[in-house]
Design a protein around this motif. Structure first.
Motif, PDB file in Angstrom:
ATOM      1  N   LYS A  92      43.782  44.483 -15.467  1.00 14.58           N
ATOM      2  CA  LYS A  92      42.799  45.468 -15.493  1.00 14.58           C
ATOM      3  C   LYS A  92      42.140  45.771 -16.879  1.00 14.58           C
ATOM      4  O   LYS A  92      40.953  45.538 -16.940  1.00 14.58           O
ATOM      5  N   LEU A  93      43.159  45.672 -17.740  1.00 11.92           N
ATOM      6  CA  LEU A  93      42.551  45.825 -19.247  1.00 11.92           C
ATOM      7  C   LEU A  93      41.982  44.625 -19.723  1.00 11.92           C
ATOM      8  O   LEU A  93      40.753  44.564 -20.203  1.00 11.92           O
ATOM      9  N   ALA A  94      42.553  43.203 -19.209  1.00 15.41           N
ATOM     10  CA  ALA A  94      41.886  42.182 -19.599  1.00 15.41           C
ATOM     11  C   ALA A  94      40.326  41.936 -18.919  1.00 15.41           C
ATOM     12  O   ALA A  94      39.673  41.528 -19.600  1.00 15.41           O
ATOM     13  N   ASP A  95      40.174  42.387 -17.442  1.00 13.92           N
ATOM     14  CA  ASP A  95      38.889  42.450 -17.108  1.00 13.92           C
ATOM     15  C   ASP A  95      38.033  43.357 -17.581  1.00 13.92           C
ATOM     16  O   ASP A  95      36.901  42.807 -18.071  1.00 13.92           O
ATOM     17  N   ARG A  96      38.392  44.612 -18.253  1.00 15.29           N
ATOM     18  CA  ARG A  96      37.508  45.465 -18.589  1.00 15.29           C
ATOM     19  C   ARG A  96      37.016  44.705 -20.081  1.00 15.29           C
ATOM     20  O   ARG A  96      35.777  44.882 -20.459  1.00 15.29           O
ATOM     21  N   GLN A  97      37.956  44.024 -20.639  1.00 15.54           N
ATOM     22  CA  GLN A  97      37.620  43.414 -22.163  1.00 15.54           C
ATOM     23  C   GLN A  97      36.614  42.468 -21.936  1.00 15.54           C
ATOM     24  O   GLN A  97      35.586  42.336 -22.791  1.00 15.54           O
ATOM     25  N   ARG A  98      36.856  41.618 -20.871  1.00 14.98           N
ATOM     26  CA  ARG A  98      36.031  40.434 -20.495  1.00 14.98           C
ATOM     27  C   ARG A  98      34.598  41.046 -20.189  1.00 14.98           C
ATOM     28  O   ARG A  98      33.681  40.487 -20.740  1.00 14.98           O
ATOM     29  N   ARG A  99      34.514  42.310 -19.772  1.00 17.14           N
ATOM     30  CA  ARG A  99      33.213  42.733 -19.203  1.00 17.14           C
ATOM     31  C   ARG A  99      32.689  43.739 -20.318  1.00 17.14           C
ATOM     32  O   ARG A  99      31.633  44.335 -20.318  1.00 17.14           O
ATOM     33  N   GLY A 100      33.312  43.896 -21.474  1.00 14.37           N
ATOM     34  CA  GLY A 100      32.852  44.619 -22.689  1.00 14.37           C
ATOM     35  C   GLY A 100      33.018  46.336 -22.262  1.00 14.37           C
ATOM     36  O   GLY A 100      32.119  47.060 -22.374  1.00 14.37           O
ATOM     37  N   ALA A 101      33.872  46.395 -21.285  1.00 12.96           N
ATOM     38  CA  ALA A 101      34.003  47.907 -20.620  1.00 12.96           C
ATOM     39  C   ALA A 101      35.418  48.635 -21.045  1.00 12.96           C
ATOM     40  O   ALA A 101      35.870  49.415 -20.432  1.00 12.96           O
ATOM     41  N   ILE A 102      35.851  48.078 -22.326  1.00 16.73           N
ATOM     42  CA  ILE A 102      37.199  48.968 -22.687  1.00 16.73           C
ATOM     43  C   ILE A 102      36.652  50.267 -22.837  1.00 16.73           C
ATOM     44  O   ILE A 102      37.563  51.162 -22.785  1.00 16.73           O
ATOM     45  N   ARG A 103      35.803  50.461 -23.645  1.00 15.11           N
ATOM     46  CA  ARG A 103      35.332  51.872 -23.981  1.00 15.11           C
ATOM     47  C   ARG A 103      34.592  52.564 -22.882  1.00 15.11           C
ATOM     48  O   ARG A 103      34.217  52.112 -21.996  1.00 15.11           O
ATOM     49  N   GLY A 104      34.769  54.025 -22.911  1.00 21.25           N
ATOM     50  CA  GLY A 104      33.863  54.645 -21.834  1.00 21.25           C
ATOM     51  C   GLY A 104      34.945  55.400 -21.113  1.00 21.25           C
ATOM     52  O   GLY A 104      36.035  55.695 -21.481  1.00 21.25           O
ATOM     53  N   SER A 105      34.521  55.975 -19.975  1.00 23.47           N
ATOM     54  CA  SER A 105      35.269  56.548 -18.986  1.00 23.47           C
ATOM     55  C   SER A 105      35.120  56.201 -17.719  1.00 23.47           C
ATOM     56  O   SER A 105      34.046  55.676 -17.188  1.00 23.47           O
ATOM     57  N   GLY A 106      36.167  56.630 -16.832  1.00 26.03           N
ATOM     58  CA  GLY A 106      35.713  56.396 -15.309  1.00 26.03           C
ATOM     59  C   GLY A 106      37.105  55.206 -15.008  1.00 26.03           C
ATOM     60  O   GLY A 106      37.073  54.228 -15.707  1.00 26.03           O
ATOM     61  N   ASP A 107      37.535  55.592 -13.905  1.00 30.24           N
ATOM     62  CA  ASP A 107      38.575  54.499 -13.426  1.00 30.24           C
ATOM     63  C   ASP A 107      38.047  53.165 -13.042  1.00 30.24           C
ATOM     64  O   ASP A 107      38.856  52.225 -13.310  1.00 30.24           O
ATOM     65  N   ASP A 108      36.923  53.264 -12.756  1.00 35.70           N
ATOM     66  CA  ASP A 108      36.371  51.729 -12.226  1.00 35.70           C
ATOM     67  C   ASP A 108      35.233  51.251 -13.101  1.00 35.70           C
ATOM     68  O   ASP A 108      34.318  50.471 -12.628  1.00 35.70           O
ATOM     69  N   ARG A 109      35.501  51.233 -14.380  1.00 30.13           N
ATOM     70  CA  ARG A 109      34.346  50.749 -15.437  1.00 30.13           C
ATOM     71  C   ARG A 109      34.636  49.208 -15.336  1.00 30.13           C
ATOM     72  O   ARG A 109      35.796  48.694 -15.278  1.00 30.13           O
TER      73      ARG A 109
END
Length: 109
Positions: A92-109
């Motif tokens: 999940k974290l790798a996917d967020r990093q890949r999409r540039g969505a590490i920062r922010g809030s919300g479970d489905d970012r």
């Protein structure tokens, strides 16, 4: 130590799954242990000007271990292996990093 091996060792000291209100007990225990960590952090902020070099790392390791115990037993209660929980979290974290969505809030970012 392998996470699944840890989980199996932790289960040796856990109450039976069918004990009344056991999920509630585990959830409250998890919150309580994380609260103990937060309380100690608060005292460092309050009493030591946020100098986290003053944190008793041995004490922190004990509290994190207590937290891990509750996570391991709670995961087992719902049929989850701790290795799988960890792998899903890293994915999940790798996917967020890949999409540039590490920062922010919300479970489905």
């Amino acid at each position: 130590m392998d996470l699944n091996a840890y989980q199996q060792a932790a289960l040796r000291t856990a109450a039976p799954k069918d004990k009344p209100h056991e999920v509630f007990h585990l959830l409250l225990g998890l919150v309580g242990e994380t609260g103990e960590i937060a309380e100690k952090a608060k005292k460092i902020v309050r009493d030591h000007d946020s100098d986290f070099a003053r944190w008793d790392v041995d004490d922190l390791a004990k509290e994190l271990g207590d937290t891990l115990w509750y996570v391991a037993v709670l995961a087992d209660h719902f049929g989850l292996e701790l290795d799988d929980v960890a792998e899903r979290n890293i994915a999940k974290l790798a996917d967020r990093q890949r999409r540039g969505a590490i920062r922010g809030s919300g479970d489905d970012r």
